[in-house]
Scaffold this active site. Structure first.
Site, PDB file in Angstrom:
ATOM      1  N   GLY A  51       0.543  -6.607  -0.910  1.00 34.45           N
ATOM      2  CA  GLY A  51      -0.109  -5.451  -1.518  1.00 34.45           C
ATOM      3  C   GLY A  51      -0.476  -4.332  -0.551  1.00 34.45           C
ATOM      4  CB  ILE A  52      -3.623  -2.378  -0.344  1.00 38.50           C
ATOM      5  CG1 ILE A  52      -3.595  -1.864  -1.787  1.00 38.50           C
ATOM      6  CG2 ILE A  52      -4.253  -1.349   0.585  1.00 38.50           C
ATOM      7  CD1 ILE A  52      -4.972  -1.713  -2.441  1.00 38.50           C
ATOM      8  N   GLY A  53      -2.509  -4.271   1.991  1.00 39.17           N
ATOM      9  CA  GLY A  53      -2.515  -4.643   3.409  1.00 39.17           C
ATOM     10  C   GLY A  53      -1.118  -4.559   4.003  1.00 39.17           C
ATOM     11  CE1 TYR A  55     -12.712  -6.675  -5.596  1.00 35.83           C
ATOM     12  CE2 TYR A  55     -13.015  -4.934  -7.218  1.00 35.83           C
ATOM     13  CZ  TYR A  55     -12.370  -5.435  -6.099  1.00 35.83           C
ATOM     14  OH  TYR A  55     -11.380  -4.703  -5.487  1.00 35.83           O
ATOM     15  CB  SER A  98     -12.651  -1.122  -5.071  1.00 35.82           C
ATOM     16  OG  SER A  98     -12.338  -0.937  -6.435  1.00 35.82           O
ATOM     17  CB  THR A 157      -8.212  -8.678   7.392  1.00 36.56           C
ATOM     18  OG1 THR A 157      -8.820  -7.717   6.520  1.00 36.56           O
ATOM     19  CG2 THR A 157      -8.875  -8.641   8.758  1.00 36.56           C
ATOM     20  N   GLY A 158      -5.643  -9.507   5.603  1.00 34.17           N
ATOM     21  CA  GLY A 158      -4.962  -9.538   4.306  1.00 34.17           C
ATOM     22  C   GLY A 158      -3.676  -8.740   4.347  1.00 34.17           C
ATOM     23  N   GLY A 159      -2.936  -8.857   5.460  1.00 38.85           N
ATOM     24  CA  GLY A 159      -1.767  -8.001   5.667  1.00 38.85           C
ATOM     25  C   GLY A 159      -0.498  -8.473   4.979  1.00 38.85           C
TER      26      GLY A 159
END
Ligand SMILES: NC(=O)c1ccc[n+]([C@@H]2O[C@H](COP(=O)([O-])OP(=O)(O)OC[C@H]3O[C@@H](n4cnc5c(N)ncnc54)[C@H](OP(=O)(O)O)[C@@H]3O)[C@@H](O)[C@H]2O)c1
Length: 250
Positions: free
Chosen positions: A17-19, A151, A138, A12-14
């Site tokens: 950034g990190i994804g 957050y 995180s 998810t969120g690919g």
């Protein structure tokens, strides 16, 4: 490098950034990799820009339970099973105490926590023995970053979810681990709503808190996600791995 040949990996969120770096690492290890854009336009952007990374890009807002359920179920139907999940989509919208609104709270919890729970839950019918789930928390879950209370609370929830999910799934041979990145050079800080000056000041402040005196690269998380997905980590479950240049520990 992990060998994920023949594995079906859902990120998810690919698209950033990190994804994206993790999707690339999973793909390089041989997996079939799918993701979703939050709307049709974002999904098309990812198809246009990263057809070397993603075998298929679906549409789902990670903060919507019906859209998440539909996305994950469709992946399960299209591929017959899901072997790897990287539940990564997330963002932070800082607000000091006294200025936190219900909308600010709900938006962050919807994507960062609800999105993670329902992604994993919808995948259950398609996860088999040997499957590996990685959740993205995180180091904000343990440091006192002013203005990031909501957050940080979402990321604390993700860390705890990882442990409980691991306990519930260990009997099925499904592993769940959590990565907790330190500051990583991605679109994250641009998406917080801070202007460029605020981002630069925060960047300098954060860099000074990192013993390695730099931000991490998304690839430095992606390589570890591929490791957790693969056969090199088969005795690991319920763990949190900090990848942070020593920030939380030293
Ligand atoms: N960067 C850091 O310093 C850091 C440190 C610790 C943890 N993390 C965590 O790492 C994860 C990835 O962040 P990143 O640093 O790679 O930031 P990023 O570059 O902004 O990437 C975030 C990705 O998540 C997607 N996303 C956000 N909300 C979404 C939604 N509602 N529906 C679908 N997709 C959504 C974004 O989509 P769009 O492209 O459409 O915006 C983007 O692809 C987050 O969970 C973040 O909390 C980041």
């Amino acid at each position: 490098m992990a060998d994920l040949t023949g594995k079906i990996a859902l990120v998810t969120g690919g698209g950033n950034g990190i994804g994206l770096a993790s999707a690339r690492a999973l793909k390089a290890a041989g997996a079939t990799v799918v993701t979703a854009g939050r709307n049709e336009k974002r999904a098309q952007d990812f198809r246009d820009n990263y057809d070397d990374v993603f075998d298929k890009v679906y549409v789902a807002d990670a903060g919507s339970v019906p859209e998440t359920n539909a996305f994950v179920e469709q992946v399960g139907k299209d591929y017959g099973r899901i072997d790897v999940i990287f539940a990564n989509a997330g963002f932070g919208e800082p607000a000091p105490l006294g200025h936190i609104t219900e909308e600010n709270f709900d938006k962050q919890f919807n994507v960062n926590v609800k999105g993670v729970i329902f992604t994993v839950q919808a995948a259950l019918p398609y996860l088999n023995e040997g499957a590996s789930i990685v959740l993205n928390s995180s180091i904000a879950n343990q440091l006192g970053f002013a203005n990031f209370s909501v957050y940080a609370a979402t990321k604390g929830a993700v860390k705890t979810l990882g442990k409980i999910m691991a306990a519930e799934l260990v009997g099925k041979g499904i592993r769940v681990n959590v990565v907790s990145p330190g500051p990583i050079d991605t679109g994250f800080f641009g998406a917080t709503g801070m202007d460029e000056k605020q981002q630069a000041e925060m960047g300098e402040y954060i860099t000074n808190q990192v013993p390695m005196r730099r931000f991490g690269k998304a690839e430095e998380i992606g390589s570890y996600v591929a490791f957790l997905a693969g056969s090199g980590s088969t005795f690991m479950t319920g763990t949190e791995v900090e990848i942070d240049g020593g920030m939380a520990t030293l």
